[in-house]
Scaffold this motif. Structure first.
Motif, mmCIF file in Angstrom:
data_model
loop_
_atom_site.group_PDB
_atom_site.id
_atom_site.type_symbol
_atom_site.label_atom_id
_atom_site.label_comp_id
_atom_site.label_asym_id
_atom_site.label_seq_id
_atom_site.Cartn_x
_atom_site.Cartn_y
_atom_site.Cartn_z
ATOM 1 N N ILE A 1 104.282 7.241 28.372
ATOM 2 C CA ILE A 1 104.229 5.900 28.952
ATOM 3 C C ILE A 1 104.992 5.922 30.268
ATOM 4 N N ILE A 2 104.371 5.381 31.335
ATOM 5 C CA ILE A 2 105.043 5.253 32.630
ATOM 6 C C ILE A 2 105.148 3.773 32.976
ATOM 7 N N ILE A 3 106.362 3.353 33.362
ATOM 8 C CA ILE A 3 106.580 1.969 33.787
ATOM 9 C C ILE A 3 107.151 1.977 35.190
ATOM 10 N N ASN A 4 106.433 1.378 36.134
ATOM 11 C CA ASN A 4 106.924 1.288 37.507
ATOM 12 C C ASN A 4 107.747 0.023 37.668
ATOM 13 N N CYS A 5 109.033 0.182 37.951
ATOM 14 C CA CYS A 5 109.935 -0.942 38.188
ATOM 15 C C CYS A 5 110.415 -0.968 39.632
ATOM 16 N N THR A 6 109.679 -0.315 40.508
ATOM 17 C CA THR A 6 110.021 -0.308 41.929
ATOM 18 C C THR A 6 109.046 -1.214 42.680
ATOM 19 N N PRO A 7 109.352 -1.574 43.927
ATOM 20 C CA PRO A 7 108.414 -2.372 44.725
ATOM 21 C C PRO A 7 107.334 -1.544 45.416
ATOM 22 N N VAL A 8 107.274 -0.248 45.140
ATOM 23 C CA VAL A 8 106.277 0.594 45.807
ATOM 24 C C VAL A 8 104.873 0.101 45.448
ATOM 25 N N GLY A 9 104.056 -0.126 46.455
ATOM 26 C CA GLY A 9 102.700 -0.611 46.239
ATOM 27 C C GLY A 9 102.565 -2.109 46.313
ATOM 28 N N MET A 10 103.703 -2.817 46.470
ATOM 29 C CA MET A 10 103.664 -4.279 46.551
ATOM 30 C C MET A 10 103.139 -4.729 47.914
ATOM 31 N N TYR A 11 102.443 -5.873 47.926
ATOM 32 C CA TYR A 11 101.999 -6.483 49.179
ATOM 33 C C TYR A 11 103.179 -6.600 50.139
ATOM 34 N N PRO A 12 103.027 -6.272 51.421
ATOM 35 C CA PRO A 12 101.798 -5.864 52.103
ATOM 36 C C PRO A 12 101.600 -4.351 52.172
ATOM 37 N N HIS A 13 102.464 -3.599 51.484
ATOM 38 C CA HIS A 13 102.380 -2.137 51.548
ATOM 39 C C HIS A 13 101.495 -1.620 50.417
ATOM 40 N N CYS A 14 100.281 -2.087 50.415
ATOM 41 C CA CYS A 14 99.348 -1.715 49.358
ATOM 42 C C CYS A 14 98.088 -1.110 49.990
ATOM 43 N N PRO A 15 97.469 -0.179 49.268
ATOM 44 C CA PRO A 15 97.746 0.263 47.887
ATOM 45 C C PRO A 15 98.581 1.550 47.811
ATOM 46 N N GLU B 1 99.453 7.711 27.787
ATOM 47 C CA GLU B 1 98.780 6.745 26.917
ATOM 48 C C GLU B 1 98.848 5.328 27.473
ATOM 49 N N GLY B 2 99.663 5.123 28.494
ATOM 50 C CA GLY B 2 99.773 3.783 29.050
ATOM 51 C C GLY B 2 100.560 3.779 30.346
ATOM 52 N N VAL B 3 100.146 2.907 31.273
ATOM 53 C CA VAL B 3 100.827 2.747 32.565
ATOM 54 C C VAL B 3 101.063 1.255 32.795
ATOM 55 N N ILE B 4 102.317 0.898 33.073
ATOM 56 C CA ILE B 4 102.698 -0.485 33.330
ATOM 57 C C ILE B 4 103.318 -0.556 34.715
ATOM 58 N N ASP B 5 102.857 -1.491 35.522
ATOM 59 C CA ASP B 5 103.438 -1.705 36.849
ATOM 60 C C ASP B 5 103.895 -3.149 36.921
ATOM 61 N N LEU B 6 105.175 -3.392 37.147
ATOM 62 C CA LEU B 6 105.695 -4.752 37.182
ATOM 63 C C LEU B 6 105.319 -5.499 38.456
ATOM 64 N N VAL B 7 104.720 -4.810 39.419
ATOM 65 C CA VAL B 7 104.195 -5.477 40.616
ATOM 66 C C VAL B 7 102.955 -6.283 40.215
ATOM 67 N N TYR B 8 102.829 -7.501 40.738
ATOM 68 C CA TYR B 8 101.654 -8.337 40.433
ATOM 69 C C TYR B 8 100.848 -8.712 41.673
ATOM 70 N N ASN B 9 101.319 -8.316 42.844
ATOM 71 C CA ASN B 9 100.574 -8.564 44.078
ATOM 72 C C ASN B 9 100.626 -7.307 44.936
ATOM 73 N N PRO B 10 99.506 -6.553 44.991
ATOM 74 C CA PRO B 10 98.149 -6.869 44.553
ATOM 75 C C PRO B 10 97.986 -6.787 43.037
ATOM 76 N N HIS B 11 96.845 -7.234 42.568
ATOM 77 C CA HIS B 11 96.609 -7.233 41.130
ATOM 78 C C HIS B 11 96.493 -5.817 40.592
ATOM 79 N N ARG B 12 95.907 -4.938 41.375
ATOM 80 C CA ARG B 12 95.801 -3.524 40.970
ATOM 81 C C ARG B 12 96.475 -2.686 42.046
#
Length: 411
Positions: free
Chosen positions: A159-173, A186-197
């Protein structure tokens, strides 16, 4: 008064969420560090959410804190007590538990890799620990600026959980690590919500790995905080309702397909049905360089594709749009991530003999040229799209078909 405290809050969804939860007195408070003491002493404040960089300051300002906040080491929710004191807790914990439940990602007995070492990563760590993760490892840019030595986890992390701002708007993707080398994910969680993916979630989607972004985290923690603010309970269905409400508004509708397939016409019909803004990429290019055909004849197709890709990258960062692309946008693989990060992609298909090629330099030359062009692009359309839509009705019926699909597949 209620609200969100932080230093820079330009793109927060919190006021919108709390209004939907019934709190009409919720605002944002951007403060500098030297303003905090006076701010916390304001008698009109009854409840606060706290974001970076003030979660530690908030804990220090509370006269009483919850066990979970003490375990995590910071506070993200403050509630004024009857005696005027502050009670602090951490509803991010509730947000992370809801995220796991929503995504059906199981962490018990799993080897978990956390990207980041900030307050959110502490919340995630405590939750994983309490849920019985087999191991919990933090990797941060402070330890490894370029995530060196991450290869040692390729055959271990599940399981990987991203708790950094890497990939967050406007520095996406943007993304900090590549998932392909990991053999047991088996699973990837990113706490960033903007962008959606985010970039890392787009790769997880491509690899078929279960994944989820930070929107459920954001909504669930807000519901838990609002219950404390307003002294009420919410039905469990509120999370689903809020999620659908936000996704219906935010998800871009992206149209791809052969030149003359009807993308612009269907886009206009969708704009009338939804009230959304239609962004026609070819029109944007025309505004910049004039006639597309003339530009291609003068400067060549590669120069045109460079301009097209830049515009797609800018437009794709926005949400709630209708985006109609040129027929050859799919020939640049790098265009996929900007279009998919906030959008569901529909290929508009019309039989080749029905395509309008008037004024289109790249598709002129009769049915033989169209067949050659489609043979070159068919696999690319299939790679980009989530859905193929047959354009065999009125623009309005095709547009409604797209909307019906969108609202059934808001993930």
């Amino acid at each position: 008064m209620f609200g969100l405290l932080g230093r820079t809050l330009g793109h927060t969804y919190s006021p919108m969420i709390h209004k939907a939860l019934g709190n009409t007195s919720y605002d944002i408070f951007e403060m500098e560090p030297d303003q905090l003491q006076d701010f916390f002493n304001r008698s009109d404040l009854q409840g606060l959410n706290i974001t970076i960089p003030y979660k530690i300051n908030a804990m220090q300002a509370c006269q009483r804190i919850s066990d979970i906040a003490e375990s995590i080491g910071c506070v993200n929710t403050m509630v004024r007590q009857k005696n005027g004191s502050w009670y602090g807790t951490n509803t991010d914990y509730d947000g992370f538990l809801a995220t796991l439940s929503w995504s059906n990602i199981v962490v018990k007995g799993k080897h978990c890799l956390i990207l980041g070492d900030g307050a959110s990563s502490n919340t995630v760590h405590v939750a994983l620990e309490r849920l019985g993760a087999a191991s919990i490892t933090h990797i941060s840019r402070h330890q490894f600026p370029k995530y060196e030595h991450i290869a040692q986890f390729y055959e271990r992390a599940q399981i990987i959980i991203n708790c950094t701002p890497v990939g967050m708007y406007p520095h996406c993707p943007n993304q900090s690590i590549q998932l392909a080398p990991f053999t047991r994910l088996e699973g990837v969680i990113d706490l960033v919500y903007n962008p959606h993916r985010t970039g890392i979630l787009l790769e997880a989607e491509t690899l078929g790995i279960p994944h989820v972004n930070g929107l459920i985290f954001l909504l669930a923690q807000a519901i838990a905080a609002s219950a404390l603010f307003l002294g009420r309970t919410y039905d469990e269905s509120i999370l689903v309702d809020l999620y659908k409400q936000f996704r219906q508004v935010q998800e871009n509708i992206v149209l791809i397909g052969m030149p003359g397939s009807g993308k612009s016409t269907i886009g206009e019909a969708l704009a009338k049905l939804t009230g959304r803004t239609l962004v026609d990429i070819d029109n944007r290019i025309t505004e910049e360089v004039g006639s597309i055909s003339d530009y291609i004849l003068t400067h060549g197709e590669p120069a045109f594709r460079t301009i097209e890709a830049k515009i797609i990258a800018d437009v794709g960062k926005q949400t709630g749009l209708l985006i109609s692309t040129g027929g050859g946008a799919v020939t640049i693989p790098e265009n996929f991530a900007p279009l998919r990060q906030n959008g569901r992609i529909y290929e508009i298909y019309r039989p080749l003999e029905e395509l309008d090629t008037t004024g289109r330099v790249l598709s002129s030359g009769g049915i033989e040229r169209l067949q050659q062009l489609y043979n070159e692009r068919a696999a690319l359309y299939a790679t980009f799209r989530q859905v193929q839509v047959l354009n065999n009705g009125t623009p309005e019926t095709v547009a409604q078909c797209i909307l019906d699909d969108l609202y059934k597949n808001l993930v």
